[in-house]
Design a protein around this motif. Structure first.
Motif, PDB file in Angstrom:
ATOM      1  N   HIS A 148       0.825  -1.224   0.000  1.00 54.79           N
ATOM      2  CA  HIS A 148       0.000   0.000   0.000  1.00 54.79           C
ATOM      3  C   HIS A 148       0.854   1.266   0.000  1.00 54.79           C
ATOM      4  CE1 HIS A 148       0.169   1.112   4.338  1.00 54.79           C
ATOM      5  NE2 HIS A 148       0.196  -0.182   4.564  1.00 54.79           N
ATOM      6  N   HIS A 149       2.104   1.191   0.494  1.00 59.49           N
ATOM      7  CA  HIS A 149       2.992   2.364   0.367  1.00 59.49           C
ATOM      8  C   HIS A 149       3.357   2.597  -1.094  1.00 59.49           C
ATOM      9  CE1 HIS A 149       4.808   2.518   4.712  1.00 59.49           C
ATOM     10  NE2 HIS A 149       3.498   2.698   4.687  1.00 59.49           N
ATOM     11  N   LEU A 150       3.531   1.487  -1.822  1.00 58.93           N
ATOM     12  CA  LEU A 150       3.904   1.627  -3.244  1.00 58.93           C
ATOM     13  C   LEU A 150       2.741   2.172  -4.070  1.00 58.93           C
ATOM     14  CD1 LEU A 150       5.774  -1.793  -3.775  1.00 58.93           C
ATOM     15  CD2 LEU A 150       6.655   0.323  -2.804  1.00 58.93           C
ATOM     16  N   VAL A 155      -5.264   6.104   2.921  1.00 57.79           N
ATOM     17  CA  VAL A 155      -6.052   7.331   3.070  1.00 57.79           C
ATOM     18  C   VAL A 155      -6.936   7.276   4.318  1.00 57.79           C
ATOM     19  CG1 VAL A 155      -6.067   7.907   0.611  1.00 57.79           C
ATOM     20  CG2 VAL A 155      -7.929   6.513   1.554  1.00 57.79           C
ATOM     21  N   ARG A 156      -6.878   6.176   5.065  1.00 54.57           N
ATOM     22  CA  ARG A 156      -7.622   6.090   6.323  1.00 54.57           C
ATOM     23  C   ARG A 156      -6.883   5.167   7.270  1.00 54.57           C
ATOM     24  NH1 ARG A 156     -10.463   2.891   2.620  1.00 54.57           N
ATOM     25  NH2 ARG A 156     -11.472   4.707   1.735  1.00 54.57           N
ATOM     26  N   ASP A 157      -7.248   5.228   8.540  1.00 50.36           N
ATOM     27  CA  ASP A 157      -6.517   4.468   9.560  1.00 50.36           C
ATOM     28  C   ASP A 157      -7.000   3.043   9.700  1.00 50.36           C
ATOM     29  OD1 ASP A 157      -5.117   6.685  10.104  1.00 50.36           O
ATOM     30  OD2 ASP A 157      -6.398   7.315  11.792  1.00 50.36           O
ATOM     31  N   GLU A 158      -8.225   2.794   9.228  1.00 51.66           N
ATOM     32  CA  GLU A 158      -8.708   1.419   9.340  1.00 51.66           C
ATOM     33  C   GLU A 158      -9.662   1.092   8.197  1.00 51.66           C
ATOM     34  OE1 GLU A 158     -10.596   0.950  13.155  1.00 51.66           O
ATOM     35  OE2 GLU A 158     -12.391   1.988  12.488  1.00 51.66           O
ATOM     36  N   TYR A 328      -6.996  -5.710   0.448  1.00 47.25           N
ATOM     37  CA  TYR A 328      -6.873  -4.752   1.567  1.00 47.25           C
ATOM     38  C   TYR A 328      -5.819  -3.675   1.267  1.00 47.25           C
ATOM     39  CZ  TYR A 328      -8.960  -8.710   4.102  1.00 47.25           C
ATOM     40  OH  TYR A 328      -9.732  -9.765   4.484  1.00 47.25           O
ATOM     41  N   HIS A 329      -4.664  -4.112   0.667  1.00 45.71           N
ATOM     42  CA  HIS A 329      -3.600  -3.139   0.389  1.00 45.71           C
ATOM     43  C   HIS A 329      -4.051  -2.111  -0.633  1.00 45.71           C
ATOM     44  CE1 HIS A 329       0.083  -4.482   2.536  1.00 45.71           C
ATOM     45  NE2 HIS A 329      -0.670  -5.566   2.689  1.00 45.71           N
ATOM     46  N   PHE A 330      -5.025  -2.454  -1.444  1.00 45.42           N
ATOM     47  CA  PHE A 330      -5.525  -1.518  -2.452  1.00 45.42           C
ATOM     48  C   PHE A 330      -6.596  -0.603  -1.854  1.00 45.42           C
ATOM     49  CE2 PHE A 330      -7.202   0.146  -6.294  1.00 45.42           C
ATOM     50  CZ  PHE A 330      -6.146   0.101  -7.189  1.00 45.42           C
ATOM     51  N   VAL A 331      -7.567  -1.243  -1.203  1.00 50.20           N
ATOM     52  CA  VAL A 331      -8.726  -0.506  -0.659  1.00 50.20           C
ATOM     53  C   VAL A 331      -8.276   0.620   0.284  1.00 50.20           C
ATOM     54  CG1 VAL A 331     -10.656  -0.806   0.952  1.00 50.20           C
ATOM     55  CG2 VAL A 331     -10.376  -2.385  -0.947  1.00 50.20           C
ATOM     56  N   VAL A 332      -7.247   0.346   1.069  1.00 50.37           N
ATOM     57  CA  VAL A 332      -6.828   1.322   2.073  1.00 50.37           C
ATOM     58  C   VAL A 332      -6.259   2.589   1.424  1.00 50.37           C
ATOM     59  CG1 VAL A 332      -4.438   0.535   2.485  1.00 50.37           C
ATOM     60  CG2 VAL A 332      -5.826   1.369   4.408  1.00 50.37           C
ATOM     61  N   ALA A 375      -2.052  -2.949  10.536  1.00 47.46           N
ATOM     62  CA  ALA A 375      -1.900  -4.411  10.425  1.00 47.46           C
ATOM     63  C   ALA A 375      -1.312  -4.797   9.069  1.00 47.46           C
ATOM     64  CB  ALA A 375      -3.252  -5.095  10.615  1.00 47.46           C
ATOM     65  N   LEU A 376      -1.297  -3.833   8.142  1.00 45.76           N
ATOM     66  CA  LEU A 376      -0.782  -4.110   6.790  1.00 45.76           C
ATOM     67  C   LEU A 376       0.663  -3.618   6.629  1.00 45.76           C
ATOM     68  CD1 LEU A 376      -3.955  -2.930   4.803  1.00 45.76           C
ATOM     69  CD2 LEU A 376      -3.386  -5.273   5.473  1.00 45.76           C
ATOM     70  N   ASP A 377       1.250  -3.130   7.721  1.00 50.79           N
ATOM     71  CA  ASP A 377       2.579  -2.509   7.606  1.00 50.79           C
ATOM     72  C   ASP A 377       3.718  -3.517   7.646  1.00 50.79           C
ATOM     73  OD1 ASP A 377       1.556  -0.037   7.208  1.00 50.79           O
ATOM     74  OD2 ASP A 377       1.776   0.628   9.296  1.00 50.79           O
TER      75      ASP A 377
END
Ligand SMILES: C[C@H](O)[C@H](O)CC(=O)C(=O)O
Ligand code: MG
Length: 397
Positions: A148-150, A155-158, A328-332, A375-377
């Motif tokens: 998700h960093h890439l 854009v949100r915390d959860e 999840y990595h995309f949606v966030v 949790a995705l970090d």
């Protein structure tokens, strides 16, 4: 890593795994996901009771592993099994080996256009998606960054989730924002079947109260007339959306359904659609309110970026189908994906278990219907392959 140097791709390998995981329809007897669910095959009485009877789980899971020449490995799982493993090993691998793993666009383009004469959708795009996801996993691991960093960062915390399964009432108790049930009876079961569908919805509405989201997943089983009648009868029971009511090829039918659906009820589809061109049809023809690409089937992350951007420009929501960490990595990272799907893979849909169990280790699951972005970090997609589950490599190159 010395400045300016980046590892190259050494090898691409494809494996097949049975028993749940990315092929989430590959479950044992008595699972809610194979209990008389409406399908396009239900017009044949002998294939009505079980989707496994017509081979829904025939392919199994595809695992793609990509090794860089510094020994770093990326991997991903999706559906496609042995035929997809053949395509990966014998056709797609050539577009990666010896290449810079940062060339995601060029690699995708070459995989897609080299297979276009026999591909475009379905199995071939599943295989391309699996390779693409493994490539993004590898990139994340090489850079020591979560995917998700890439993709531009959270854009949100959860994340918040609705649950798909037979028990929205239990999903509500577990903290989900809504529950999507499979439709059980299709047009071949006549008016009696339609009444049963509505009675099930009414019963669930009485259990969950007025405000909890309830949705129906029709898994491509209906025709326009039936879908319209179902939508109107279900409106009375507060149905939030009617999902994948028609064949994915019937863009005209979806456009008509969206016109005919009661005001306030959303029409959703796209889980069996692929690529920017397929979703452009859905969006330009005003087929639906929400598109639901599956990142493991629509072309992977590289293609989902284009699909999601087009939906965003058109003012449409993009809520991916299932696919666990890969979605999840995309949606966030997306404002037009304000919530996500969680498939309840417990046989009675009565507890939260990892969606791709038992194939992944460290697969995060929602707690109280939510998942912290933190949790995705972890590098890549942040999960490991469970090597205790037997992997077969049917082809090499
Ligand atoms: C429940 C549906 O029939 C299907 O198995 C999953 C699906 O379409 C979805 O999660 O959406
Ligand atoms: Mg669905």
């Amino acid at each position: 890593m010395p400045r300016g140097w980046f590892p190259k791709i050494k090898q691409v390998r494809a494996f097949v795994v049975r028993g749940g995981g990315a092929d989430y329809h590959d479950q044992g007897e008595g699972h809610w996901i194979d209990d008389h669910i409406a399908t396009p095959m239900a017009r044949y009485p002998e294939y009505r009771r079980s989707r496994q009877s017509f081979g829904i789980n025939v392919l199994g899971t595809l695992v793609v592993e990509i090794e860089a020449d510094d020994g770093t490995m990326g991997f991903a799982v999706t559906t496609g099994g042995e035929p997809a493993a053949f395509i990966v090993e014998k056709h797609l691998a050539r577009f990666l080996e010896g290449r810079d793993p940062r060339e995601t666009e060029k690699i995708w383009d070459q995989m897609y256009f080299s297979t276009q004469y026999y591909g475009r959708k379905g199995l071939v795009v599943n295989a391309i998606s699996g390779v693409d996801l493994a490539l993004w996993d590898l990139l994340g691991r090489l850079r020591q960054e979560p995917v998700h960093h890439l993709l531009g960062g959270a854009v949100r915390d959860e994340l918040q989730f609705y649950a798909t399964g037979a028990r929205p009432d239990l999903a509500k108790q577990m903290g989900f924002i809504g529950g999507k049930m499979p439709l059980h009876h299709g047009p071949a079961e006549g008016i009696e079947g339609l009444h049963k569908n509505i009675a099930e919805l009414a019963e669930m509405r009485s259990r969950v109260g007025a405000d909890f989201w309830l949705m129906l997943d029709c898994w491509m089983a209906l025709d326009l007339d039936y879908a319209t009648r179902l939508a109107h009868a279900a409106h009375e029971h507060g149905l939030k959306w009617i999902e994948e009511a028609l064949s994915p090829d019937d863009y005209w039918g979806y456009a008509a359904l969206k016109q005919a659906a009661p005001k306030g009820m959303l029409v959703t589809t796209g889980e069996h659609e692929a690529t920017r061109w397929g979703f452009r049809m859905l969006l330009d023809m005003e087929c639906c309110d929400i598109i639901q690409p599956d990142v493991g089937w629509c072309g992977g992350v590289t293609e989902l970026i284009k699909i999601a951007n087009y939906a965003d420009a058109k003012g449409a929501l993009m809520i991916p189908h299932g696919s666990s960490v890969y979605s999840y990595h995309f949606v966030v990272t997306r404002h037009n994906s304000p919530f996500a799907e969680f498939l309840m893979m417990a046989p009675k849909a009565d507890q939260v278990v990892p969606m791709f169990h038992p194939q992944l280790i460290g697969e995060p699951v929602p707690e109280n219907g939510r998942l912290k972005a933190s949790a995705l970090d972890k590098p890549g997609f942040g999960v490991e392959l469970n090597r205790d589950v037997p992997l077969a490599r049917p082809y090499t190159h």
